[in-house]
Design a protein around this motif. Structure first.
Motif, PDB file in Angstrom:
ATOM      1  N   MET A   1      77.075 -22.147   2.022  1.00  0.00           N
ATOM      2  CA  MET A   1      75.936 -21.526   2.933  1.00  0.00           C
ATOM      3  C   MET A   1      74.661 -20.956   2.019  1.00  0.00           C
ATOM      4  SD  MET A   1      77.321 -17.430   3.464  1.00  0.00           S
ATOM      5  CE  MET A   1      78.498 -17.668   5.131  1.00  0.00           C
ATOM      6  N   ASN A   2      74.082 -20.984   2.818  1.00  0.00           N
ATOM      7  CA  ASN A   2      71.635 -20.492   3.103  1.00  0.00           C
ATOM      8  C   ASN A   2      72.077 -19.546   2.152  1.00  0.00           C
ATOM      9  OD1 ASN A   2      69.904 -20.774   3.030  1.00  0.00           O
ATOM     10  ND2 ASN A   2      69.485 -21.482   5.004  1.00  0.00           N
ATOM     11  N   ARG A   3      70.584 -20.035   1.105  1.00  0.00           N
ATOM     12  CA  ARG A   3      71.451 -18.225   0.424  1.00  0.00           C
ATOM     13  C   ARG A   3      70.197 -17.700   1.148  1.00  0.00           C
ATOM     14  NH1 ARG A   3      68.085 -20.454  -5.496  1.00  0.00           N
ATOM     15  NH2 ARG A   3      68.264 -22.317  -5.379  1.00  0.00           N
ATOM     16  N   ASP A   4      69.388 -18.021   2.064  1.00  0.00           N
ATOM     17  CA  ASP A   4      68.055 -16.979   3.589  1.00  0.00           C
ATOM     18  C   ASP A   4      69.401 -16.768   3.796  1.00  0.00           C
ATOM     19  OD1 ASP A   4      66.067 -17.738   2.170  1.00  0.00           O
ATOM     20  OD2 ASP A   4      65.604 -18.781   3.410  1.00  0.00           O
ATOM     21  N   LEU A   5      70.599 -16.958   4.367  1.00  0.00           N
ATOM     22  CA  LEU A   5      71.393 -16.040   5.624  1.00  0.00           C
ATOM     23  C   LEU A   5      72.429 -15.271   4.494  1.00  0.00           C
ATOM     24  CD1 LEU A   5      73.284 -16.272   7.833  1.00  0.00           C
ATOM     25  CD2 LEU A   5      74.686 -17.593   7.154  1.00  0.00           C
ATOM     26  N   ILE A   6      72.565 -15.413   3.263  1.00  0.00           N
ATOM     27  CA  ILE A   6      73.014 -13.942   2.463  1.00  0.00           C
ATOM     28  C   ILE A   6      72.452 -12.880   2.165  1.00  0.00           C
ATOM     29  CG2 ILE A   6      74.317 -14.027   0.359  1.00  0.00           C
ATOM     30  CD1 ILE A   6      75.327 -17.067   0.148  1.00  0.00           C
ATOM     31  N   ALA A   7      70.855 -13.170   2.016  1.00  0.00           N
ATOM     32  CA  ALA A   7      69.621 -12.529   2.431  1.00  0.00           C
ATOM     33  C   ALA A   7      69.847 -12.003   2.657  1.00  0.00           C
ATOM     34  CB  ALA A   7      68.617 -13.333   1.467  1.00  0.00           C
ATOM     35  N   GLY A   8      69.690 -11.992   3.682  1.00  0.00           N
ATOM     36  CA  GLY A   8      69.137 -11.372   5.089  1.00  0.00           C
ATOM     37  C   GLY A   8      70.504 -10.425   5.052  1.00  0.00           C
ATOM     38  N   ALA A   9      71.792 -11.137   5.338  1.00  0.00           N
ATOM     39  CA  ALA A   9      72.825 -10.238   5.288  1.00  0.00           C
ATOM     40  C   ALA A   9      73.117  -9.415   4.354  1.00  0.00           C
ATOM     41  CB  ALA A   9      74.346 -11.245   5.314  1.00  0.00           C
ATOM     42  N   VAL A  10      72.598  -9.694   2.940  1.00  0.00           N
ATOM     43  CA  VAL A  10      72.804  -8.469   2.068  1.00  0.00           C
ATOM     44  C   VAL A  10      71.242  -7.620   3.389  1.00  0.00           C
ATOM     45  CG1 VAL A  10      71.650  -7.490   0.073  1.00  0.00           C
ATOM     46  CG2 VAL A  10      73.570  -9.761  -0.022  1.00  0.00           C
ATOM     47  N   LEU A  11      69.899  -7.661   3.586  1.00  0.00           N
ATOM     48  CA  LEU A  11      68.716  -6.981   3.452  1.00  0.00           C
ATOM     49  C   LEU A  11      69.580  -6.142   4.831  1.00  0.00           C
ATOM     50  CD1 LEU A  11      65.294  -8.781   2.917  1.00  0.00           C
ATOM     51  CD2 LEU A  11      66.356  -6.903   1.939  1.00  0.00           C
ATOM     52  N   LEU A  12      70.092  -6.676   5.653  1.00  0.00           N
ATOM     53  CA  LEU A  12      71.133  -5.878   7.197  1.00  0.00           C
ATOM     54  C   LEU A  12      72.081  -4.698   6.358  1.00  0.00           C
ATOM     55  CD1 LEU A  12      70.728  -5.982   9.573  1.00  0.00           C
ATOM     56  CD2 LEU A  12      72.618  -7.372   9.998  1.00  0.00           C
ATOM     57  N   ALA A  13      72.871  -5.202   5.949  1.00  0.00           N
ATOM     58  CA  ALA A  13      73.801  -4.391   4.650  1.00  0.00           C
ATOM     59  C   ALA A  13      72.711  -3.151   4.382  1.00  0.00           C
ATOM     60  CB  ALA A  13      74.341  -4.970   3.897  1.00  0.00           C
ATOM     61  N   ILE A  14      72.358  -2.853   3.481  1.00  0.00           N
ATOM     62  CA  ILE A  14      70.961  -2.201   3.376  1.00  0.00           C
ATOM     63  C   ILE A  14      69.989  -1.588   4.484  1.00  0.00           C
ATOM     64  CG2 ILE A  14      68.817  -1.826   2.032  1.00  0.00           C
ATOM     65  CD1 ILE A  14      69.509  -4.043  -0.250  1.00  0.00           C
ATOM     66  N   ALA A  15      69.849  -1.810   5.054  1.00  0.00           N
ATOM     67  CA  ALA A  15      68.952  -1.723   6.803  1.00  0.00           C
ATOM     68  C   ALA A  15      70.174  -0.263   6.594  1.00  0.00           C
ATOM     69  CB  ALA A  15      68.474  -2.631   7.103  1.00  0.00           C
ATOM     70  N   GLY A  16      71.352  -0.944   6.850  1.00  0.00           N
ATOM     71  CA  GLY A  16      72.431  -0.321   7.782  1.00  0.00           C
ATOM     72  C   GLY A  16      72.576   1.566   7.010  1.00  0.00           C
ATOM     73  N   ALA A  17      72.324   1.134   6.157  1.00  0.00           N
ATOM     74  CA  ALA A  17      72.645   1.780   4.812  1.00  0.00           C
ATOM     75  C   ALA A  17      72.025   2.880   5.113  1.00  0.00           C
ATOM     76  CB  ALA A  17      73.593   1.400   3.779  1.00  0.00           C
ATOM     77  N   TYR A  18      70.351   2.555   4.374  1.00  0.00           N
ATOM     78  CA  TYR A  18      69.035   3.296   4.294  1.00  0.00           C
ATOM     79  C   TYR A  18      69.487   4.321   5.822  1.00  0.00           C
ATOM     80  CZ  TYR A  18      64.706   4.599   3.948  1.00  0.00           C
ATOM     81  OH  TYR A  18      63.278   5.256   4.363  1.00  0.00           O
ATOM     82  N   TYR A  19      69.487   3.794   6.838  1.00  0.00           N
ATOM     83  CA  TYR A  19      69.951   4.144   8.300  1.00  0.00           C
ATOM     84  C   TYR A  19      71.072   5.238   8.478  1.00  0.00           C
ATOM     85  CZ  TYR A  19      68.891   5.530  13.428  1.00  0.00           C
ATOM     86  OH  TYR A  19      68.474   5.956  14.571  1.00  0.00           O
ATOM     87  N   ALA A  20      72.111   5.076   7.504  1.00  0.00           N
ATOM     88  CA  ALA A  20      72.974   6.351   7.824  1.00  0.00           C
ATOM     89  C   ALA A  20      72.272   6.775   6.753  1.00  0.00           C
ATOM     90  CB  ALA A  20      73.983   5.302   7.118  1.00  0.00           C
ATOM     91  N   THR A  21      71.546   7.361   5.837  1.00  0.00           N
ATOM     92  CA  THR A  21      71.342   8.428   4.807  1.00  0.00           C
ATOM     93  C   THR A  21      70.271   9.335   5.620  1.00  0.00           C
ATOM     94  OG1 THR A  21      70.080   6.835   3.810  1.00  0.00           O
ATOM     95  CG2 THR A  21      72.387   6.796   2.846  1.00  0.00           C
ATOM     96  N   ILE A  22      69.721   8.570   6.740  1.00  0.00           N
ATOM     97  CA  ILE A  22      68.112   8.697   7.513  1.00  0.00           C
ATOM     98  C   ILE A  22      68.728  10.592   7.053  1.00  0.00           C
ATOM     99  CG2 ILE A  22      66.526   9.358   8.959  1.00  0.00           C
ATOM    100  CD1 ILE A  22      66.412   6.092   8.503  1.00  0.00           C
ATOM    101  N   ASP A  23      69.949  10.770   8.386  1.00  0.00           N
ATOM    102  CA  ASP A  23      70.341  12.392   8.579  1.00  0.00           C
ATOM    103  C   ASP A  23      70.470  13.121   7.252  1.00  0.00           C
ATOM    104  OD1 ASP A  23      70.594  11.595  11.017  1.00  0.00           O
ATOM    105  OD2 ASP A  23      72.840  10.330  11.556  1.00  0.00           O
ATOM    106  N   THR A  24      70.425  12.838   6.201  1.00  0.00           N
ATOM    107  CA  THR A  24      70.504  14.196   5.816  1.00  0.00           C
ATOM    108  C   THR A  24      68.957  14.239   5.019  1.00  0.00           C
ATOM    109  OG1 THR A  24      70.041  11.838   3.654  1.00  0.00           O
ATOM    110  CG2 THR A  24      72.488  13.315   4.556  1.00  0.00           C
ATOM    111  N   ILE A  25      67.924  13.999   5.720  1.00  0.00           N
ATOM    112  CA  ILE A  25      66.688  14.917   5.218  1.00  0.00           C
ATOM    113  C   ILE A  25      66.436  15.610   6.350  1.00  0.00           C
ATOM    114  CG2 ILE A  25      63.983  14.603   5.867  1.00  0.00           C
ATOM    115  CD1 ILE A  25      65.131  10.757   6.141  1.00  0.00           C
ATOM    116  N   ALA A  26      66.030  16.186   5.548  1.00  0.00           N
ATOM    117  CA  ALA A  26      66.263  18.276   6.372  1.00  0.00           C
ATOM    118  C   ALA A  26      64.928  18.031   6.594  1.00  0.00           C
ATOM    119  CB  ALA A  26      65.498  19.323   5.299  1.00  0.00           C
ATOM    120  N   GLU A  27      65.240  18.718   8.503  1.00  0.00           N
ATOM    121  CA  GLU A  27      64.182  19.222   9.266  1.00  0.00           C
ATOM    122  C   GLU A  27      63.163  20.368   8.276  1.00  0.00           C
ATOM    123  OE1 GLU A  27      62.661  17.350  11.748  1.00  0.00           O
ATOM    124  OE2 GLU A  27      64.593  15.707  11.301  1.00  0.00           O
TER     125      GLU A  27
END
Length: 164
Positions: A1-27
């Motif tokens: 499997m291509n390294r860029d494909l794996i790296a992209g999948a990992v980055l997408l997972a990180i982006a999803g996890a990061y987005y999920a934690t944004i709601d914890t930021i206090a207004e």
């Protein structure tokens, strides 16, 4: 499997996890219509976009490689692929230097140094173009964030009171 494909999948997972934690930021009661989570949401979306583009490029490159009838060995490409980890570590060190210098030198100076350092690290010719691009890019980012969006950036210990 291509390294860029794996790296992209990992980055997408990180982006999803990061987005999920944004709601914890206090207004804050001082929040505007964008709110405290506005910039983190934008960053998560940009990271996801980069990941998707990276994965799409990997898939298209693999498809094009399969369609190629003759595989030609290029030693330069092998050297470039072997150097990807040290290259990434170099970029990481440049980013770490940015973070360390930011409280002292301030946003504008650090962004200009970051742009110049990355350009030179990536092999840009040592000419007047590099400092011009660095100064222009830093000024543009400062104008966008501070003047247009009203997001104040650190002025730094050395430049307290300037550029704010």
């Amino acid at each position: 499997m291509n390294r860029d494909l794996i790296a992209g999948a990992v980055l997408l997972a990180i982006a999803g996890a990061y987005y999920a934690t944004i709601d914890t930021i206090a207004e804050s009661t001082l929040s505007d219509e964008v709110g405290a989570a506005g910039l983190p949401r934008l960053l998560a979306a940009l990271l996801a976009l980069i990941a998707v583009v990276m994965m799409a490029r990997a898939v298209l490159a693999a498809r094009a490689a399969r369609k190629a009838t003759a595989a030609v060995h290029h030693p330069d490409e092998d050297e470039e692929n072997d150097a990807s980890v040290p290259r990434a570590l170099g970029l990481l060190l440049i980013g770490a230097g940015y973070v360390v210098l930011l409280p002292y030198a301030g946003y504008v100076v650090c962004v200009a140094l970051l742009i110049a350092a990355i350009a030179l690290y990536e092999g840009a010719a040592r000419s007047w173009v590099v400092p011009a691009a660095a100064i222009g890019g830093a000024t543009l980012y400062w104008a966008i964030f501070v003047k247009l969006l009203g997001v104040h950036q650190p002025a730094g210990m050395f430049f307290q009171g300037w550029l704010s």
